[in-house]
Design a protein around this motif. Structure first.
Motif, PDB file in Angstrom:
ATOM      1  N   PHE A  90       7.930  12.501  17.010  1.00  0.00           N
ATOM      2  CA  PHE A  90       8.782  12.882  15.881  1.00  0.00           C
ATOM      3  C   PHE A  90       9.109  11.688  14.973  1.00  0.00           C
ATOM      4  O   PHE A  90       9.476  11.876  13.820  1.00  0.00           O
ATOM      5  CB  PHE A  90      10.077  13.542  16.375  1.00  0.00           C
ATOM      6  N   GLY A  91       8.974  10.482  15.481  1.00  0.00           N
ATOM      7  CA  GLY A  91       9.216   9.293  14.664  1.00  0.00           C
ATOM      8  C   GLY A  91       8.162   9.089  13.598  1.00  0.00           C
ATOM      9  O   GLY A  91       8.330   8.272  12.692  1.00  0.00           O
ATOM     10  N   ALA A  92       7.061   9.854  13.665  1.00  0.00           N
ATOM     11  CA  ALA A  92       6.007   9.740  12.656  1.00  0.00           C
ATOM     12  C   ALA A  92       6.492  10.200  11.287  1.00  0.00           C
ATOM     13  O   ALA A  92       5.904   9.847  10.264  1.00  0.00           O
ATOM     14  CB  ALA A  92       4.783  10.535  13.080  1.00  0.00           C
ATOM     15  N   VAL A  93       7.576  10.967  11.247  1.00  0.00           N
ATOM     16  CA  VAL A  93       8.154  11.388   9.963  1.00  0.00           C
ATOM     17  C   VAL A  93       8.594  10.163   9.176  1.00  0.00           C
ATOM     18  O   VAL A  93       8.455  10.105   7.948  1.00  0.00           O
ATOM     19  CB  VAL A  93       9.327  12.364  10.190  1.00  0.00           C
ATOM     20  N   TRP A  94       9.123   9.151   9.884  1.00  0.00           N
ATOM     21  CA  TRP A  94       9.511   7.898   9.234  1.00  0.00           C
ATOM     22  C   TRP A  94       8.298   7.278   8.539  1.00  0.00           C
ATOM     23  O   TRP A  94       8.379   6.816   7.399  1.00  0.00           O
ATOM     24  CB  TRP A  94      10.101   6.954  10.274  1.00  0.00           C
ATOM     25  N   GLY A  95       7.151   7.269   9.224  1.00  0.00           N
ATOM     26  CA  GLY A  95       5.937   6.712   8.634  1.00  0.00           C
ATOM     27  C   GLY A  95       5.486   7.468   7.407  1.00  0.00           C
ATOM     28  O   GLY A  95       5.018   6.878   6.435  1.00  0.00           O
ATOM     29  N   LEU A  96       5.624   8.792   7.435  1.00  0.00           N
ATOM     30  CA  LEU A  96       5.249   9.617   6.289  1.00  0.00           C
ATOM     31  C   LEU A  96       6.123   9.288   5.076  1.00  0.00           C
ATOM     32  O   LEU A  96       5.620   9.048   3.973  1.00  0.00           O
ATOM     33  CB  LEU A  96       5.376  11.099   6.640  1.00  0.00           C
ATOM     34  N   VAL A  97       7.420   9.250   5.285  1.00  0.00           N
ATOM     35  CA  VAL A  97       8.350   8.930   4.194  1.00  0.00           C
ATOM     36  C   VAL A  97       8.120   7.501   3.698  1.00  0.00           C
ATOM     37  O   VAL A  97       8.111   7.242   2.482  1.00  0.00           O
ATOM     38  CB  VAL A  97       9.811   9.131   4.652  1.00  0.00           C
ATOM     39  N   ASP A  98       7.891   6.575   4.626  1.00  0.00           N
ATOM     40  CA  ASP A  98       7.640   5.178   4.264  1.00  0.00           C
ATOM     41  C   ASP A  98       6.365   5.048   3.433  1.00  0.00           C
ATOM     42  O   ASP A  98       6.310   4.273   2.476  1.00  0.00           O
ATOM     43  CB  ASP A  98       7.556   4.334   5.537  1.00  0.00           C
ATOM     44  N   GLY A  99       5.334   5.822   3.770  1.00  0.00           N
ATOM     45  CA  GLY A  99       4.090   5.795   3.006  1.00  0.00           C
ATOM     46  C   GLY A  99       4.284   6.281   1.586  1.00  0.00           C
ATOM     47  O   GLY A  99       3.741   5.708   0.636  1.00  0.00           O
ATOM     48  N   ILE A 100       5.064   7.344   1.429  1.00  0.00           N
ATOM     49  CA  ILE A 100       5.347   7.862   0.080  1.00  0.00           C
ATOM     50  C   ILE A 100       6.122   6.823  -0.727  1.00  0.00           C
ATOM     51  O   ILE A 100       5.833   6.586  -1.905  1.00  0.00           O
ATOM     52  CB  ILE A 100       6.109   9.198   0.166  1.00  0.00           C
ATOM     53  N   LEU A 101       7.093   6.182  -0.088  1.00  0.00           N
ATOM     54  CA  LEU A 101       7.866   5.148  -0.790  1.00  0.00           C
ATOM     55  C   LEU A 101       7.001   3.945  -1.164  1.00  0.00           C
ATOM     56  O   LEU A 101       7.185   3.352  -2.235  1.00  0.00           O
ATOM     57  CB  LEU A 101       9.051   4.701   0.069  1.00  0.00           C
ATOM     58  N   LEU A 102       6.056   3.586  -0.312  1.00  0.00           N
ATOM     59  CA  LEU A 102       5.141   2.484  -0.652  1.00  0.00           C
ATOM     60  C   LEU A 102       4.300   2.843  -1.871  1.00  0.00           C
ATOM     61  O   LEU A 102       4.054   1.998  -2.738  1.00  0.00           O
ATOM     62  CB  LEU A 102       4.233   2.150   0.530  1.00  0.00           C
ATOM     63  N   LEU A 103       3.835   4.089  -1.944  1.00  0.00           N
ATOM     64  CA  LEU A 103       3.027   4.499  -3.095  1.00  0.00           C
ATOM     65  C   LEU A 103       3.849   4.545  -4.381  1.00  0.00           C
ATOM     66  O   LEU A 103       3.372   4.135  -5.439  1.00  0.00           O
ATOM     67  CB  LEU A 103       2.407   5.876  -2.843  1.00  0.00           C
ATOM     68  N   VAL A 104       5.072   5.023  -4.288  1.00  0.00           N
ATOM     69  CA  VAL A 104       5.898   5.181  -5.487  1.00  0.00           C
ATOM     70  C   VAL A 104       6.493   3.850  -5.948  1.00  0.00           C
ATOM     71  O   VAL A 104       6.388   3.476  -7.112  1.00  0.00           O
ATOM     72  CB  VAL A 104       7.018   6.218  -5.233  1.00  0.00           C
ATOM     73  N   ASN A 105       7.115   3.125  -5.008  1.00  0.00           N
ATOM     74  CA  ASN A 105       7.849   1.910  -5.374  1.00  0.00           C
ATOM     75  C   ASN A 105       7.068   0.620  -5.178  1.00  0.00           C
ATOM     76  O   ASN A 105       7.483  -0.425  -5.662  1.00  0.00           O
ATOM     77  CB  ASN A 105       9.136   1.799  -4.557  1.00  0.00           C
ATOM     78  N   GLY A 106       5.984   0.666  -4.449  1.00  0.00           N
ATOM     79  CA  GLY A 106       5.293  -0.563  -4.100  1.00  0.00           C
ATOM     80  C   GLY A 106       6.043  -1.258  -2.983  1.00  0.00           C
ATOM     81  O   GLY A 106       6.730  -0.618  -2.188  1.00  0.00           O
ATOM     82  N   GLY A 107       5.936  -2.533  -2.893  1.00  0.00           N
ATOM     83  CA  GLY A 107       6.611  -3.292  -1.852  1.00  0.00           C
ATOM     84  C   GLY A 107       6.125  -4.724  -1.879  1.00  0.00           C
ATOM     85  O   GLY A 107       5.497  -5.161  -2.847  1.00  0.00           O
ATOM     86  N   VAL A 108       6.406  -5.438  -0.809  1.00  0.00           N
ATOM     87  CA  VAL A 108       5.973  -6.832  -0.698  1.00  0.00           C
ATOM     88  C   VAL A 108       5.199  -6.993   0.603  1.00  0.00           C
ATOM     89  O   VAL A 108       5.389  -6.253   1.554  1.00  0.00           O
ATOM     90  CB  VAL A 108       7.174  -7.803  -0.739  1.00  0.00           C
ATOM     91  N   ASP A 109       4.311  -7.986   0.619  1.00  0.00           N
ATOM     92  CA  ASP A 109       3.544  -8.250   1.839  1.00  0.00           C
ATOM     93  C   ASP A 109       4.330  -9.156   2.777  1.00  0.00           C
ATOM     94  O   ASP A 109       5.505  -9.444   2.541  1.00  0.00           O
ATOM     95  CB  ASP A 109       2.173  -8.836   1.509  1.00  0.00           C
ATOM     96  N   GLY A 110       3.700  -9.605   3.839  1.00  0.00           N
ATOM     97  CA  GLY A 110       4.365 -10.432   4.834  1.00  0.00           C
ATOM     98  C   GLY A 110       4.843 -11.772   4.301  1.00  0.00           C
ATOM     99  O   GLY A 110       5.750 -12.378   4.864  1.00  0.00           O
ATOM    100  N   GLN A 111       4.273 -12.261   3.213  1.00  0.00           N
ATOM    101  CA  GLN A 111       4.680 -13.530   2.610  1.00  0.00           C
ATOM    102  C   GLN A 111       5.660 -13.335   1.461  1.00  0.00           C
ATOM    103  O   GLN A 111       6.006 -14.286   0.774  1.00  0.00           O
ATOM    104  CB  GLN A 111       3.462 -14.309   2.100  1.00  0.00           C
ATOM    105  N   GLY A 112       6.083 -12.102   1.209  1.00  0.00           N
ATOM    106  CA  GLY A 112       7.053 -11.844   0.158  1.00  0.00           C
ATOM    107  C   GLY A 112       6.468 -11.656  -1.224  1.00  0.00           C
ATOM    108  O   GLY A 112       7.199 -11.579  -2.202  1.00  0.00           O
ATOM    109  N   ARG A 113       5.146 -11.592  -1.327  1.00  0.00           N
ATOM    110  CA  ARG A 113       4.503 -11.380  -2.640  1.00  0.00           C
ATOM    111  C   ARG A 113       4.406  -9.889  -2.937  1.00  0.00           C
ATOM    112  O   ARG A 113       4.163  -9.095  -2.026  1.00  0.00           O
ATOM    113  CB  ARG A 113       3.103 -11.999  -2.640  1.00  0.00           C
TER     114      ARG A 113
END
Length: 117
Positions: A90-113
């Motif tokens: 059931f925790g996979a729902v978090w991954g689904l929502v996180d994926g949508i947010l990454l597509l919409v808002n973008g994000g930063v990589d491990g180095q902060g870029r």
């Protein structure tokens, strides 16, 4: 050649060009260029990781933290993996929502870029 002694203090070599002590400017605030670096919101450049690839990986395999592993956010990826295992999937729902947010808002990589489009 002179050797430094414990009882002798030579503060003259630590004076900033303005004549203030190192670490203070004329107004008394900290700001010596020898001791501080300028604040940057992101390190130079843009990440070589794509937000589209990260988002799709996170939507399809988000329960395993695949998108987060891809961008270098190992801590969040491991937490997503553990939550998915502990909650029997059931925790996979978090991954689904996180994926949508990454597509919409973008994000930063491990180095902060910021992720590239």
């Amino acid at each position: 050649m002179e050797t430094p002694s414990a009882d002798r203090t030579d503060f003259g070599k630590y004076l900033a060009p303005s004549g203030c002590r190192c670490g203070q400017d004329a107004s008394g605030s900290l700001g010596c260029p020898l001791m501080t670096t300028p604040y940057q919101q992101y390190p130079q450049g843009v990440s070589d990781k794509s937000k589209v690839v990260a988002g799709i990986l996170q939507i399809l395999l988000g329960g395993f933290g695949a998108g987060r592993f891809y961008i270098g956010d190992t801590k969040t990826a491991v937490i997503q993996l553990v939550v998915t295992i502990v909650t029997c999937g059931f925790g996979a729902v978090w991954g689904l929502v996180d994926g949508i947010l990454l597509l919409v808002n973008g994000g930063v990589d491990g180095q902060g870029r910021p992720l590239r489009d």
